[in-house]
Design a protein around this motif. Structure first.
Motif, mmCIF file in Angstrom:
data_model
loop_
_atom_site.group_PDB
_atom_site.id
_atom_site.type_symbol
_atom_site.label_atom_id
_atom_site.label_comp_id
_atom_site.label_asym_id
_atom_site.label_seq_id
_atom_site.Cartn_x
_atom_site.Cartn_y
_atom_site.Cartn_z
ATOM 1 N N GLN A 176 56.532 56.495 19.597
ATOM 2 C CA GLN A 176 55.701 57.646 18.691
ATOM 3 C C GLN A 176 56.572 57.906 17.629
ATOM 4 O OE1 GLN A 176 52.757 58.700 19.514
ATOM 5 N NE2 GLN A 176 52.674 60.058 17.777
ATOM 6 N N ALA A 177 58.030 57.960 17.643
ATOM 7 C CA ALA A 177 58.718 58.224 16.441
ATOM 8 C C ALA A 177 58.782 57.300 15.459
ATOM 9 C CB ALA A 177 60.163 58.199 16.951
ATOM 10 N N ILE A 178 58.507 55.834 15.699
ATOM 11 C CA ILE A 178 58.314 54.872 14.814
ATOM 12 C C ILE A 178 57.002 54.562 14.307
ATOM 13 C CG2 ILE A 178 60.668 53.979 15.371
ATOM 14 C CD1 ILE A 178 59.304 51.636 16.812
ATOM 15 N N THR A 179 55.953 54.944 14.909
ATOM 16 C CA THR A 179 54.594 54.739 14.700
ATOM 17 C C THR A 179 53.841 55.890 13.877
ATOM 18 O OG1 THR A 179 53.851 55.133 16.809
ATOM 19 C CG2 THR A 179 54.518 52.900 16.248
ATOM 20 N N ASP A 180 54.437 57.153 14.238
ATOM 21 C CA ASP A 180 53.730 58.439 13.605
ATOM 22 C C ASP A 180 54.204 58.663 12.479
ATOM 23 O OD1 ASP A 180 52.189 60.472 13.299
ATOM 24 O OD2 ASP A 180 53.048 61.773 14.847
ATOM 25 N N LEU A 181 53.800 58.133 11.347
ATOM 26 C CA LEU A 181 54.585 58.225 10.011
ATOM 27 C C LEU A 181 53.661 59.371 9.043
ATOM 28 C CD1 LEU A 181 55.788 54.629 9.502
ATOM 29 C CD2 LEU A 181 57.089 56.540 10.725
ATOM 30 N N THR A 182 53.092 60.228 9.683
ATOM 31 C CA THR A 182 52.290 60.943 8.877
ATOM 32 C C THR A 182 52.993 62.288 8.188
ATOM 33 O OG1 THR A 182 51.629 62.383 10.894
ATOM 34 C CG2 THR A 182 50.164 60.759 10.288
ATOM 35 N N CYS A 183 52.638 62.668 7.272
ATOM 36 C CA CYS A 183 53.346 63.673 6.323
ATOM 37 C C CYS A 183 54.800 63.130 5.918
ATOM 38 C CB CYS A 183 53.300 65.056 7.327
ATOM 39 S SG CYS A 183 51.818 65.565 7.682
ATOM 40 N N ASN A 184 55.740 63.898 5.880
ATOM 41 C CA ASN A 184 57.136 63.884 5.497
ATOM 42 C C ASN A 184 57.961 64.144 6.564
ATOM 43 O OD1 ASN A 184 59.039 62.292 3.860
ATOM 44 N ND2 ASN A 184 59.081 64.083 2.179
ATOM 45 N N ASP A 185 57.558 64.530 7.759
ATOM 46 C CA ASP A 185 58.456 65.380 8.688
ATOM 47 C C ASP A 185 58.963 64.472 9.890
ATOM 48 O OD1 ASP A 185 56.314 65.140 9.776
ATOM 49 O OD2 ASP A 185 56.132 67.269 10.412
ATOM 50 N N PHE A 186 58.817 63.041 9.518
ATOM 51 C CA PHE A 186 59.320 62.263 10.732
ATOM 52 C C PHE A 186 60.491 61.843 10.623
ATOM 53 C CE2 PHE A 186 57.791 59.666 7.273
ATOM 54 C CZ PHE A 186 58.501 58.561 7.161
ATOM 55 N N MET A 187 61.213 62.102 9.587
ATOM 56 C CA MET A 187 62.672 61.565 9.489
ATOM 57 C C MET A 187 63.668 62.786 9.345
ATOM 58 S SD MET A 187 62.604 58.160 9.273
ATOM 59 C CE MET A 187 64.258 57.745 8.566
ATOM 60 N N ALA A 188 64.761 62.420 9.995
ATOM 61 C CA ALA A 188 65.755 63.672 10.086
ATOM 62 C C ALA A 188 67.292 62.894 10.045
ATOM 63 C CB ALA A 188 65.567 64.627 11.239
ATOM 64 N N HIS A 189 68.161 63.761 9.872
ATOM 65 C CA HIS A 189 69.602 63.436 9.790
ATOM 66 C C HIS A 189 70.050 63.977 11.090
ATOM 67 C CE1 HIS A 189 71.131 62.338 5.608
ATOM 68 N NE2 HIS A 189 71.471 61.526 6.187
ATOM 69 N N ILE A 190 70.421 63.164 12.295
ATOM 70 C CA ILE A 190 70.861 63.685 13.378
ATOM 71 C C ILE A 190 72.239 63.893 13.600
ATOM 72 C CG2 ILE A 190 70.669 62.944 15.856
ATOM 73 C CD1 ILE A 190 67.965 63.835 15.011
ATOM 74 N N VAL A 191 72.746 64.819 14.304
ATOM 75 C CA VAL A 191 74.110 65.017 14.012
ATOM 76 C C VAL A 191 74.700 65.493 15.430
ATOM 77 C CG1 VAL A 191 73.855 66.035 11.686
ATOM 78 C CG2 VAL A 191 73.605 67.638 13.628
ATOM 79 N N ALA A 192 73.774 65.516 16.451
ATOM 80 C CA ALA A 192 74.485 65.859 17.771
ATOM 81 C C ALA A 192 73.430 65.578 18.738
ATOM 82 C CB ALA A 192 74.973 66.929 17.987
ATOM 83 N N PHE A 193 74.108 65.117 20.144
ATOM 84 C CA PHE A 193 73.140 65.250 21.134
ATOM 85 C C PHE A 193 73.657 65.901 22.292
ATOM 86 C CE2 PHE A 193 72.011 63.162 25.357
ATOM 87 C CZ PHE A 193 70.697 63.076 25.239
ATOM 88 N N GLU A 194 73.001 67.021 22.550
ATOM 89 C CA GLU A 194 73.557 67.952 23.627
ATOM 90 C C GLU A 194 72.560 68.312 24.521
ATOM 91 O OE1 GLU A 194 75.444 71.078 21.371
ATOM 92 O OE2 GLU A 194 77.001 69.595 20.271
ATOM 93 N N ASP A 195 72.744 68.667 25.902
ATOM 94 C CA ASP A 195 72.010 69.049 26.791
ATOM 95 C C ASP A 195 70.612 68.549 26.652
ATOM 96 O OD1 ASP A 195 73.625 70.800 27.759
ATOM 97 O OD2 ASP A 195 73.137 72.347 25.753
ATOM 98 N N GLY A 196 70.456 67.112 26.544
ATOM 99 C CA GLY A 196 69.417 66.179 26.480
ATOM 100 C C GLY A 196 68.605 66.175 25.411
ATOM 101 N N PHE A 197 69.227 66.791 24.156
ATOM 102 C CA PHE A 197 68.101 67.062 22.896
ATOM 103 C C PHE A 197 69.154 66.498 21.667
ATOM 104 C CE2 PHE A 197 66.294 70.369 25.431
ATOM 105 C CZ PHE A 197 64.944 70.271 25.372
ATOM 106 N N PHE A 198 68.431 65.787 20.947
ATOM 107 C CA PHE A 198 68.949 65.474 19.662
ATOM 108 C C PHE A 198 68.925 66.591 18.676
ATOM 109 C CE2 PHE A 198 67.765 61.387 21.263
ATOM 110 C CZ PHE A 198 69.022 60.663 21.087
ATOM 111 N N TYR A 199 70.136 66.957 17.956
ATOM 112 C CA TYR A 199 69.967 67.946 16.901
ATOM 113 C C TYR A 199 69.952 67.412 15.635
ATOM 114 C CZ TYR A 199 70.194 71.058 20.877
ATOM 115 O OH TYR A 199 69.960 71.735 21.851
ATOM 116 N N CYS A 200 69.282 67.963 14.720
ATOM 117 C CA CYS A 200 69.224 67.354 13.069
ATOM 118 C C CYS A 200 69.958 68.484 12.281
ATOM 119 C CB CYS A 200 67.949 67.269 12.430
ATOM 120 S SG CYS A 200 66.933 68.793 12.496
ATOM 121 N N THR A 201 70.531 68.193 11.041
ATOM 122 C CA THR A 201 70.922 69.149 10.051
ATOM 123 C C THR A 201 70.082 70.326 10.023
ATOM 124 O OG1 THR A 201 70.059 68.153 8.378
ATOM 125 C CG2 THR A 201 72.157 67.284 8.890
ATOM 126 N N GLY A 202 69.040 70.684 10.371
ATOM 127 C CA GLY A 202 68.361 71.728 10.197
ATOM 128 C C GLY A 202 68.373 72.647 11.513
#
Length: 81
Positions: free
Chosen positions: A37-63
């Motif tokens: 879904q991440a690579i096929t749902d390219l609607t709007c401009n909110d499908f990309m992010a700078h990922i800075v960490a992986f903690e507790d089962g989640f990826f975290y972006c700069t925001g």
């Protein structure tokens, strides 16, 4: 003899490995549903992010947002010939 094992990593697994080796910001296509879904749902401009960490089962972006799936992506400028 020395044997080396190579494991091909893809998708969110690759992002986790990149963060573990010390990469600080990884451009990723993001989704809470799946890697696909991440690579096929390219609607709007909110499908990309700078990922800075992986903690507790989640990826975290700069925001500060958290995501379940983050697939590394290469961003290159387009040219016209």
């Amino acid at each position: 003899m020395r044997y080396e094992m190579y494991i091909e990593l893809r998708g969110s697994d690759l992002t986790r490995a990149m963060l573990e080796r010390g990469d600080e910001k990884v451009w990723c296509a993001i989704s809470d549903e799946s890697d696909k879904q991440a690579i096929t749902d390219l609607t709007c401009n909110d499908f990309m992010a700078h990922i800075v960490a992986f903690e507790d089962g989640f990826f975290y972006c700069t925001g500060g947002m958290q995501w379940l799936h983050a697939v590394p992506a290469k961003i290159i400028p387009m040219t016209f010939m």
